[in-house]
Motif scaffolding. Structure first.
Motif, PDB file in Angstrom:
ATOM      1  N   ALA A   1      62.327  11.228  67.551  1.00 12.54           N
ATOM      2  CA  ALA A   1      62.648  10.949  66.148  1.00 12.54           C
ATOM      3  C   ALA A   1      64.119  10.601  65.948  1.00 12.54           C
ATOM      4  O   ALA A   1      64.482  10.043  64.902  1.00 12.54           O
ATOM      5  N   GLY A   2      64.963  10.939  66.939  1.00 13.33           N
ATOM      6  CA  GLY A   2      66.383  10.624  66.819  1.00 13.33           C
ATOM      7  C   GLY A   2      67.316  11.819  66.889  1.00 13.33           C
ATOM      8  O   GLY A   2      68.520  11.677  66.662  1.00 13.33           O
ATOM      9  N   VAL A   3      66.808  12.992  67.182  1.00 11.80           N
ATOM     10  CA  VAL A   3      67.654  14.179  67.306  1.00 11.80           C
ATOM     11  C   VAL A   3      68.472  14.088  68.588  1.00 11.80           C
ATOM     12  O   VAL A   3      67.954  13.719  69.645  1.00 11.80           O
ATOM     13  N   ARG A   4      69.766  14.433  68.464  1.00 10.44           N
ATOM     14  CA  ARG A   4      70.649  14.373  69.630  1.00 10.44           C
ATOM     15  C   ARG A   4      71.559  15.602  69.740  1.00 10.44           C
ATOM     16  O   ARG A   4      72.461  15.623  70.577  1.00 10.44           O
ATOM     17  N   ALA A   5      71.311  16.623  68.915  1.00 12.03           N
ATOM     18  CA  ALA A   5      72.168  17.810  68.986  1.00 12.03           C
ATOM     19  C   ALA A   5      71.477  18.992  68.327  1.00 12.03           C
ATOM     20  O   ALA A   5      70.536  18.842  67.537  1.00 12.03           O
ATOM     21  N   VAL A   6      71.988  20.183  68.653  1.00 12.18           N
ATOM     22  CA  VAL A   6      71.540  21.433  68.035  1.00 12.18           C
ATOM     23  C   VAL A   6      72.730  22.068  67.336  1.00 12.18           C
ATOM     24  O   VAL A   6      73.822  22.178  67.902  1.00 12.18           O
ATOM     25  N   ARG A   7      72.515  22.477  66.102  1.00 13.51           N
ATOM     26  CA  ARG A   7      73.550  23.162  65.333  1.00 13.51           C
ATOM     27  C   ARG A   7      73.410  24.665  65.515  1.00 13.51           C
ATOM     28  O   ARG A   7      72.336  25.232  65.309  1.00 13.51           O
ATOM     29  N   LEU A   8      74.503  25.312  65.900  1.00 16.66           N
ATOM     30  CA  LEU A   8      74.522  26.759  66.061  1.00 16.66           C
ATOM     31  C   LEU A   8      75.235  27.362  64.851  1.00 16.66           C
ATOM     32  O   LEU A   8      76.421  27.106  64.629  1.00 16.66           O
ATOM     33  N   ASP A   9      74.505  28.155  64.078  1.00 19.94           N
ATOM     34  CA  ASP A   9      75.075  28.792  62.888  1.00 19.94           C
ATOM     35  C   ASP A   9      75.755  30.083  63.320  1.00 19.94           C
ATOM     36  O   ASP A   9      75.122  31.143  63.410  1.00 19.94           O
ATOM     37  N   LEU A  10      77.055  29.999  63.574  1.00 18.11           N
ATOM     38  CA  LEU A  10      77.804  31.173  64.010  1.00 18.11           C
ATOM     39  C   LEU A  10      78.323  31.988  62.836  1.00 18.11           C
ATOM     40  O   LEU A  10      78.839  33.089  63.037  1.00 18.11           O
ATOM     41  N   PHE A  11      78.194  31.469  61.609  1.00 19.75           N
ATOM     42  CA  PHE A  11      78.411  32.325  60.444  1.00 19.75           C
ATOM     43  C   PHE A  11      77.371  33.444  60.465  1.00 19.75           C
ATOM     44  O   PHE A  11      77.687  34.611  60.218  1.00 19.75           O
ATOM     45  N   ALA A  12      76.118  33.089  60.765  1.00 21.59           N
ATOM     46  CA  ALA A  12      75.041  34.068  60.774  1.00 21.59           C
ATOM     47  C   ALA A  12      75.187  35.074  61.907  1.00 21.59           C
ATOM     48  O   ALA A  12      74.615  36.166  61.849  1.00 21.59           O
ATOM     49  N   ARG A  13      75.955  34.715  62.942  1.00 20.29           N
ATOM     50  CA  ARG A  13      76.127  35.602  64.103  1.00 20.29           C
ATOM     51  C   ARG A  13      77.543  36.157  64.202  1.00 20.29           C
ATOM     52  O   ARG A  13      77.915  36.732  65.223  1.00 20.29           O
ATOM     53  N   SER A  14      78.336  35.982  63.148  1.00 22.87           N
ATOM     54  CA  SER A  14      79.754  36.326  63.231  1.00 22.87           C
ATOM     55  C   SER A  14      80.010  37.814  63.437  1.00 22.87           C
ATOM     56  O   SER A  14      81.076  38.204  63.923  1.00 22.87           O
ATOM     57  N   ALA A  15      79.042  38.672  63.083  1.00 25.95           N
ATOM     58  CA  ALA A  15      79.228  40.114  63.261  1.00 25.95           C
ATOM     59  C   ALA A  15      78.944  40.568  64.684  1.00 25.95           C
ATOM     60  O   ALA A  15      79.238  41.716  65.044  1.00 25.95           O
ATOM     61  N   LEU A  16      78.385  39.690  65.510  1.00 25.30           N
ATOM     62  CA  LEU A  16      78.078  40.058  66.889  1.00 25.30           C
ATOM     63  C   LEU A  16      79.350  40.125  67.730  1.00 25.30           C
ATOM     64  O   LEU A  16      80.335  39.438  67.433  1.00 25.30           O
ATOM     65  N   PRO A  17      79.332  40.910  68.806  1.00 23.72           N
ATOM     66  CA  PRO A  17      80.470  40.893  69.730  1.00 23.72           C
ATOM     67  C   PRO A  17      80.674  39.487  70.295  1.00 23.72           C
ATOM     68  O   PRO A  17      79.704  38.743  70.503  1.00 23.72           O
ATOM     69  N   THR A  18      81.920  39.128  70.540  1.00 18.92           N
ATOM     70  CA  THR A  18      82.225  37.788  71.047  1.00 18.92           C
ATOM     71  C   THR A  18      81.441  37.484  72.319  1.00 18.92           C
ATOM     72  O   THR A  18      80.969  36.355  72.517  1.00 18.92           O
ATOM     73  N   GLU A  19      81.275  38.460  73.177  1.00 24.26           N
ATOM     74  CA  GLU A  19      80.545  38.234  74.430  1.00 24.26           C
ATOM     75  C   GLU A  19      79.102  37.812  74.167  1.00 24.26           C
ATOM     76  O   GLU A  19      78.567  36.931  74.862  1.00 24.26           O
ATOM     77  N   GLU A  20      78.456  38.418  73.181  1.00 21.14           N
ATOM     78  CA  GLU A  20      77.076  38.035  72.863  1.00 21.14           C
ATOM     79  C   GLU A  20      77.015  36.613  72.294  1.00 21.14           C
ATOM     80  O   GLU A  20      76.079  35.858  72.602  1.00 21.14           O
ATOM     81  N   ILE A  21      77.994  36.243  71.480  1.00 20.21           N
ATOM     82  CA  ILE A  21      78.049  34.876  70.970  1.00 20.21           C
ATOM     83  C   ILE A  21      78.231  33.892  72.117  1.00 20.21           C
ATOM     84  O   ILE A  21      77.585  32.840  72.170  1.00 20.21           O
ATOM     85  N   GLN A  22      79.081  34.223  73.053  1.00 21.74           N
ATOM     86  CA  GLN A  22      79.302  33.359  74.208  1.00 21.74           C
ATOM     87  C   GLN A  22      78.028  33.190  75.026  1.00 21.74           C
ATOM     88  O   GLN A  22      77.700  32.077  75.481  1.00 21.74           O
TER      89      GLN A  22
END
Length: 292
Positions: free
Chosen positions: A119-140
């Motif tokens: 269909a034309g998708v070429r990327a995935v958006r990661l919503d890190l606002f929703a994950r901002s409370a997680l430890p940095t290591e888990e986000i990584q």
């Protein structure tokens, strides 16, 4: 308790839009807009941040004509979460002038991903606002998993993230071996405690890593300070690596659809007077990044 959603305003009349104040290059691309449709067809998440905007494809195509834009990229809004039906339907209706950036669950099956790609998708958006409370290591770890998935598809990842999360990720992102895009110039707000030194580290990442930055939504950075406050930041981004910078309107400017998208486009003309650089940002770079 869920927050009270912002009220989305009616769309600005297209005959009031500012027209481009500089010569637009061929194949100019708006690399960040959002598409919406009837609620009966496309239900929103349980607690959206805003009410349904007036952001359908027909009005947007009128805007493209007024601003001499020839291509666009639909970025999945938080309003729909990981339900990408509106985005995919809009891509299919728009045809080859459009590309998409979806939000997906990690267990999305291969057949769905293949359908998205066609269909034309070429990327995935990661919503890190929703994950901002997680430890940095888990986000990584999450970024690593999603970047690996995107690489296997020939896609890239895009980060929708508060500036302080971006700041904390910079050492990790320097070692990411595939392309990634950070929305809204890195979203480094003074109000969130971000400093000039933090921004310089982001510029170093742009120069030396696989980072791309998106010149989008300057009003989200300016807040009440005016666009002049954003200009030095935008100019430094452009000077640092003009071959890895793209421009996006953030249409329909949630929740204030009365904003003048033409005025936002003309900010780019103020940030760089070089037509070669503007062609890179508006045409050449998005063509390469989104596989036009």
């Amino acid at each position: 308790m869920a927050e009270t959603p912002l009220i989305s305003t009616p769309m600005r009349a297209f005959d009031t839009l500012s027209r481009p104040a500089f010569e637009m290059p061929a194949h100019a691309c708006d690399a960040h807009m959002h598409a919406f449709g009837p609620e009966a067809l496309y239900p929103h998440v349980e607690h959206p941040h805003y009410t349904l905007p007036d952001g359908k494809l027909g009005p947007y195509l009128q805007l493209m004509n007024a601003l001499q834009l020839e291509r666009f990229v639909i970025v999945q809004p938080s309003f729909y979460g990981t339900d990408n039906r509106c985005l995919i339907d809009t891509l299919n209706a728009a045809g080859p002038i459009a590309r998409g950036v979806v939000m997906i669950e990690e267990n999305t099956d291969a057949a769905t991903l293949d359908r998205y790609h066609r269909a034309g998708v070429r990327a995935v958006r990661l919503d890190l606002f929703a994950r901002s409370a997680l430890p940095t290591e888990e986000i990584q770890q999450y970024i690593t998993r999603m970047a690996r998935l995107c690489t296997s598809l020939g896609w890239h990842v895009q980060f929708y993230a508060p500036g302080w999360v971006v700041r904390n990720l910079i050492p990790f992102l320097a070692d990411v071996q595939s392309d990634f895009v950070i929305d809204h110039m890195g979203y480094m707000l003074e109000e969130d405690g971000l400093t000039a030194a933090d921004f310089e580290r982001l510029l170093s990442l742009l120069k030396d890593g696989n980072c791309w930055l998106k010149l989008s939504a300057p009003y989200r950075i300016a807040k009440h300070r005016g666009y002049d406050a954003v200009a030095p930041m935008a100019q430094k981004i452009i000077d640092a690596a003009p071959h890895r910078v793209i421009w996006g309107s953030d249409w329909p400017h949630i929740p204030d659809s009365t904003r003048d998208t033409g005025e936002l486009l003309n900010l780019l003309g103020a940030w760089t007077e070089d037509p070669v650089v503007r062609q890179m940002i508006l045409s050449d770079n998005p063509a390469r990044l989104f596989d036009y």
